[in-house]
Scaffold this active site. Sequence first.
Site, PDB file in Angstrom:
ATOM      1  CB  ALA A 117      -0.927   0.004   1.214  1.00  0.00           C
ATOM      2  CG  ASN A 183       1.804  -6.355   6.173  1.00  0.00           C
ATOM      3  OD1 ASN A 183       2.648  -7.011   6.768  1.00  0.00           O
ATOM      4  ND2 ASN A 183       0.617  -6.833   5.862  1.00  0.00           N
ATOM      5  CG  HIS A 213       0.094   4.317   4.135  1.00  0.00           C
ATOM      6  ND1 HIS A 213      -0.013   3.608   5.307  1.00  0.00           N
ATOM      7  CD2 HIS A 213      -0.876   3.839   3.315  1.00  0.00           C
ATOM      8  CE1 HIS A 213      -0.987   2.725   5.195  1.00  0.00           C
ATOM      9  NE2 HIS A 213      -1.533   2.852   3.998  1.00  0.00           N
TER      10      HIS A 213
END
Length: 260
Positions: A117, A183, A213
């Site tokens: 991601a 992750n 993120h």
Amino acid sequence: MKIALIGHGAIAAYVAANLPANTQLTGAICRPGREAAAHEALSVVPALSVADLPERPDLLVDCAGHAGLRAHGLAALAAGIEVLSVSVGALADAGFCAELEAAARAGGTRLCLASGAIGALDALSAAATGQGLAVTYTGRKPPQGWRGSRAEEVLDLEALAGPVTHFSGTAREAAQAYPKNANVAAAVALAGAGLDATRAELIADPGVTANIHEIAAEGSFGRFRFQIEGLPLPGNPRSSALTALSLLAALRQRQATIRI
């Protein structure tokens, strides 16, 4: 290229439905009792282990999270089958990481990690060859994005009036404490400064609607800041669209004659 999948959830179904040319799905591994669901989702003969797959694949693609990689990754690698995984956080367990490396060496193959991601890992990897690299990863999600995680132990997710940092530590600690949520922190760390040198902050923020993120890095190369707002797969708010797309991109790259 013949591939098999670990898992039959939203990410696995998306990958199966959008395979690049010259790629054939020949099997899928599921948990005991989930054979019918796996067959319905993927239209392939389900198996319970690597040895039970109807055909030996050229590549085993892990779409099932840490548990899937732990259950089947070692057997595949030891048998000489290359593995592509999005379960990067599982490598925060140093013992398991060593087992994966040993199995890959014994089988003469490799474990490849999809970017998942996040992006900018190419620049981060290049920066890591220089000096003085310092990296901080920040993961910001709406409160419901942290349900089922340790955030519920320290926060009342329903009552938040503003953003609250519920974890601050190393990327290794984040990946181990939040196996379903961090992750990305592990991927950033493995691409750059390492699991113990990369800082991670996890934030619950009622003011956002997407998973955000951010990577902040500086060193002898200079500095950069990268941010991405990830959307989920259609119909499944718990699965990142970019994670599924990163697996498809890795499959295309594996067959490409010119790669970047």
